[in-house]
Design a protein around this motif. Structure first.
Motif, PDB file in Angstrom:
ATOM      1  N   LEU A 198       0.532  -1.277  -0.074  1.00  0.00           N
ATOM      2  CA  LEU A 198      -0.062   0.524   0.071  1.00  0.00           C
ATOM      3  C   LEU A 198       0.549   1.381   0.100  1.00  0.00           C
ATOM      4  O   LEU A 198       0.424   2.566  -0.504  1.00  0.00           O
ATOM      5  CB  LEU A 198      -0.880  -0.158   1.624  1.00  0.00           C
ATOM      6  CG  LEU A 198      -1.706  -1.146   1.373  1.00  0.00           C
ATOM      7  CD1 LEU A 198      -2.824  -1.536   2.500  1.00  0.00           C
ATOM      8  CD2 LEU A 198      -2.602  -1.275   0.056  1.00  0.00           C
TER       9      LEU A 198
ATOM     10  N   VAL B  43      -6.234   3.414   6.159  1.00  0.00           N
ATOM     11  CA  VAL B  43      -6.780   1.449   5.009  1.00  0.00           C
ATOM     12  C   VAL B  43      -5.351   1.051   5.526  1.00  0.00           C
ATOM     13  O   VAL B  43      -5.771   0.114   5.895  1.00  0.00           O
ATOM     14  CB  VAL B  43      -6.587   1.669   3.535  1.00  0.00           C
ATOM     15  CG1 VAL B  43      -6.773   0.483   3.073  1.00  0.00           C
ATOM     16  CG2 VAL B  43      -7.862   2.097   3.126  1.00  0.00           C
ATOM     17  N   MET B  44      -4.520   1.521   5.554  1.00  0.00           N
ATOM     18  CA  MET B  44      -2.791   0.438   5.881  1.00  0.00           C
ATOM     19  C   MET B  44      -3.677   0.612   8.178  1.00  0.00           C
ATOM     20  O   MET B  44      -3.085  -1.125   7.793  1.00  0.00           O
ATOM     21  CB  MET B  44      -1.705   1.478   6.223  1.00  0.00           C
ATOM     22  CG  MET B  44      -1.420   1.492   4.727  1.00  0.00           C
ATOM     23  SD  MET B  44      -0.237   2.825   4.743  1.00  0.00           S
ATOM     24  CE  MET B  44       0.449   3.756   3.202  1.00  0.00           C
TER      25      MET B  44
ATOM     26  N   ILE C  15      -5.297  -2.842   8.506  1.00  0.00           N
ATOM     27  CA  ILE C  15      -4.936  -4.435   8.683  1.00  0.00           C
ATOM     28  C   ILE C  15      -4.231  -4.956  10.037  1.00  0.00           C
ATOM     29  O   ILE C  15      -4.368  -6.213   9.838  1.00  0.00           O
ATOM     30  CB  ILE C  15      -3.064  -4.250   7.906  1.00  0.00           C
ATOM     31  CG1 ILE C  15      -3.675  -3.832   6.364  1.00  0.00           C
ATOM     32  CG2 ILE C  15      -2.374  -6.201   7.598  1.00  0.00           C
ATOM     33  CD1 ILE C  15      -2.167  -3.675   5.750  1.00  0.00           C
TER      34      ILE C  15
ATOM     35  N   PHE D 116      -7.983  -9.384   0.293  1.00  0.00           N
ATOM     36  CA  PHE D 116      -7.431  -8.585   0.564  1.00  0.00           C
ATOM     37  C   PHE D 116      -6.424  -7.511  -0.590  1.00  0.00           C
ATOM     38  O   PHE D 116      -7.051  -6.808  -1.094  1.00  0.00           O
ATOM     39  CB  PHE D 116      -5.808  -8.680   1.363  1.00  0.00           C
ATOM     40  CG  PHE D 116      -4.922  -7.680   1.973  1.00  0.00           C
ATOM     41  CD1 PHE D 116      -5.341  -6.400   2.285  1.00  0.00           C
ATOM     42  CD2 PHE D 116      -3.766  -7.615   0.953  1.00  0.00           C
ATOM     43  CE1 PHE D 116      -4.435  -5.033   2.612  1.00  0.00           C
ATOM     44  CE2 PHE D 116      -3.133  -6.671   0.908  1.00  0.00           C
ATOM     45  CZ  PHE D 116      -3.331  -5.312   1.701  1.00  0.00           C
TER      46      PHE D 116
ATOM     47  N   ILE E  64      -8.546  -4.258  -2.632  1.00  0.00           N
ATOM     48  CA  ILE E  64      -7.312  -2.913  -2.657  1.00  0.00           C
ATOM     49  C   ILE E  64      -7.801  -2.635  -4.559  1.00  0.00           C
ATOM     50  O   ILE E  64      -7.937  -1.106  -4.319  1.00  0.00           O
ATOM     51  CB  ILE E  64      -6.116  -3.160  -2.107  1.00  0.00           C
ATOM     52  CG1 ILE E  64      -5.844  -3.792  -0.558  1.00  0.00           C
ATOM     53  CG2 ILE E  64      -5.390  -1.661  -2.998  1.00  0.00           C
ATOM     54  CD1 ILE E  64      -6.437  -3.023   0.046  1.00  0.00           C
TER      55      ILE E  64
ATOM     56  N   ALA F 283     -12.133  -0.292   1.270  1.00  0.00           N
ATOM     57  CA  ALA F 283     -11.153  -0.728   1.122  1.00  0.00           C
ATOM     58  C   ALA F 283     -10.269  -0.989   2.709  1.00  0.00           C
ATOM     59  O   ALA F 283      -9.568  -1.495   2.553  1.00  0.00           O
ATOM     60  CB  ALA F 283      -9.755   0.409   0.555  1.00  0.00           C
TER      61      ALA F 283
ATOM     62  N   ALA G 267      -8.931  -4.289   3.244  1.00  0.00           N
ATOM     63  CA  ALA G 267      -7.724  -4.335   4.255  1.00  0.00           C
ATOM     64  C   ALA G 267      -7.823  -5.483   5.279  1.00  0.00           C
ATOM     65  O   ALA G 267      -6.440  -5.708   5.758  1.00  0.00           O
ATOM     66  CB  ALA G 267      -7.553  -3.041   4.004  1.00  0.00           C
TER      67      ALA G 267
ATOM     68  N   GLY H 192      -6.453  -8.477   5.306  1.00  0.00           N
ATOM     69  CA  GLY H 192      -4.655  -8.794   4.886  1.00  0.00           C
ATOM     70  C   GLY H 192      -4.515  -8.776   7.081  1.00  0.00           C
ATOM     71  O   GLY H 192      -3.349  -9.522   6.753  1.00  0.00           O
TER      72      GLY H 192
END
Length: 414
Positions: free
Chosen positions: A37, A58-59, A62, A96, A100, A109, A113, A116
């Motif tokens: 990402l 979004v990160m 995870i 995942f 995305i 997203a 995510a 993930g």
């Protein structure tokens, strides 16, 4: 008779060797998933019409996915088997990577995510028990942990080169995502045909409300210090690989496509370091001393990079963070906290992993807000966290030495 015994052991190892290779192959894509990402942040901002902060949200999803599924994945693995658990992990990675690419906005997203994080938890809780069950006579599992970290580093080494080609040739940014899906699908077909070792029986343990260690060990001091270290040790290299390309680009040191080289340099250092760390520990080096040295050098390299933002400075910092922060010191901390509190290994491991998951969840979002104003703030924050981690390792080293000297309860060489 001796030859027959050796033959049986070799046969057992040969029987599960393809399975183990297939399991570790998944970790290449776990390494890619951790940075894919950030490597495509500009493309994702355009696709979702989002800001940097929204992409980092979004990160962070995870990490939230890992926290939510951490306990259930272990329960599922013990109850329903390792094969079903690893299949869930791979299918979650399908969702995942494809999610995305197909998400029209960052809100959807963020939800996808989380898969993930699910896949991360399910992969760990299926792979490590399988290794132990496949090789029950192995007394030293450090080599297996090293391979896990090595495959993660391999994925983080390969992806920047793929991304650089995509940018240079002006190709569709989603090709690496598609490649991950295709490779994982092929590996799933291989895994389905592999025999898994028999599932070990897990006995129910009585629930204890208080975490206790040997005489002289205090969770409020030793346990908390190691949980702080767990949080920091993951933060200092995760923040680095997420933001070092942007740092190099915004400080006018390299172009966008060339900025990805720093992640590859980091990955080389990490790949080499996991083997060096294992070798040094096996030769009897002080674990606590190694943790202090590695954290200290990481702090110095980060501060040097911020004060000397040159190409050479970034290369040196990338190597130092890869070697000293991502070379297995998190695993050393885990081994140490289990040595401090041997009676509740499952609970302690969960707490230690939870501190890591919290880091994965909150640091991308926090640093994303910082990056909106000044990218240097991100690395000052990282350096500050590392200094906190250094203080924690000094406390750990002092306490360990004191406890060993005064009570001889703990043993480094066991």
């Amino acid at each position: 008779m001796k030859n027959i015994t050796i033959s049986k052991k070799t046969g057992r190892k040969n029987r599960y060797f393809p399975l183990i290779c297939s399991l570790y192959f998944n970790y290449i894509f776990q390494g890619m998933a951790a940075i894919i990402l950030s490597q495509n942040m500009d493309a994702l901002k355009m696709q979702w019409q989002a800001s940097t902060t929204q992409v980092t949200l979004v990160m962070s999803a995870i990490g939230l996915g890992r926290i939510v599924s951490l306990y259930f994945s272990g329960y599922f693995s013990d109850k329903y088997g390792r094969k079903k658990t690893v299949i869930i992990a791979i299918v979650s990675y399908f969702i995942f990577f494809s999610g995305i690419l197909l998400s029209p906005n960052y809100q959807i997203a963020a939800i996808l995510a989380m898969f993930g994080g699910f896949s991360n938890a399910f992969l760990d809780t299926s792979t490590y028990p399988t290794l132990v069950e496949a090789y029950p006579s192995e007394k030293d599992n450090s080599s297996l942990s090293v391979l896990n970290k090595a495959f993660i580093s391999l994925g983080q080494f390969i992806l920047p080169f793929l991304t650089r080609i995509i940018i240079t040739e002006n190709l569709y940014y989603g090709w690496p995502f598609i490649l991950c899906i295709v490779c994982l699908f092929a590996n799933l077909l291989v895994l389905r045909k592999q025999p898994f070792p028999p599932l070990t029986t897990v006995k129910n343990e009585t629930v204890e409300t208080e975490i206790k260690g040997p005489e002289g060990v205090k969770f409020k001091i030793d346990g908390i210090a190691l949980l702080v270290f767990s949080f920091v040790s993951v933060s200092m290299f995760n923040i680095f690989i997420l933001w070092i390309p942007k740092f190099g680009e915004q400080m006018n040191i390299v172009s966008q496509q060339d900025s990805l080289i720093f992640v590859s340099v980091f990955s080389i250092g990490s790949f080499v370091s996991v083997f060096l760390t294992s070798m040094i520990v096996k030769k009897g080096a002080s674990v606590t001393g190694l943790m202090v040295v590695c954290t200290g050098i990481t702090a110095v390299s980060l501060i040097y990079m911020i004060l000397q933002p040159t190409f050479i400075g970034l290369v040196i910092a990338s190597l130092c963070v890869g070697i000293f922060a991502a070379g297995g010191i998190w695993q050393l901390g885990l081994a140490l906290i289990l040595e401090f509190f041997p009676q509740r290994k499952g609970r302690i491991t969960s707490l230690y992993s939870l501190a890591t998951s919290v880091s994965v969840m909150i640091t991308p979002y926090i640093t994303g807000i910082m990056a909106e104003s000044d990218i240097r703030t991100v690395f000052w924050y990282n350096a500050s966290l590392t200094l906190i981690g250094l203080m924690a390792t000094i406390v750990i080293a002092f306490r360990y030495k004191t406890i060993v000297k005064d009570s001889s309860v703990l043993q480094l060489d066991k």
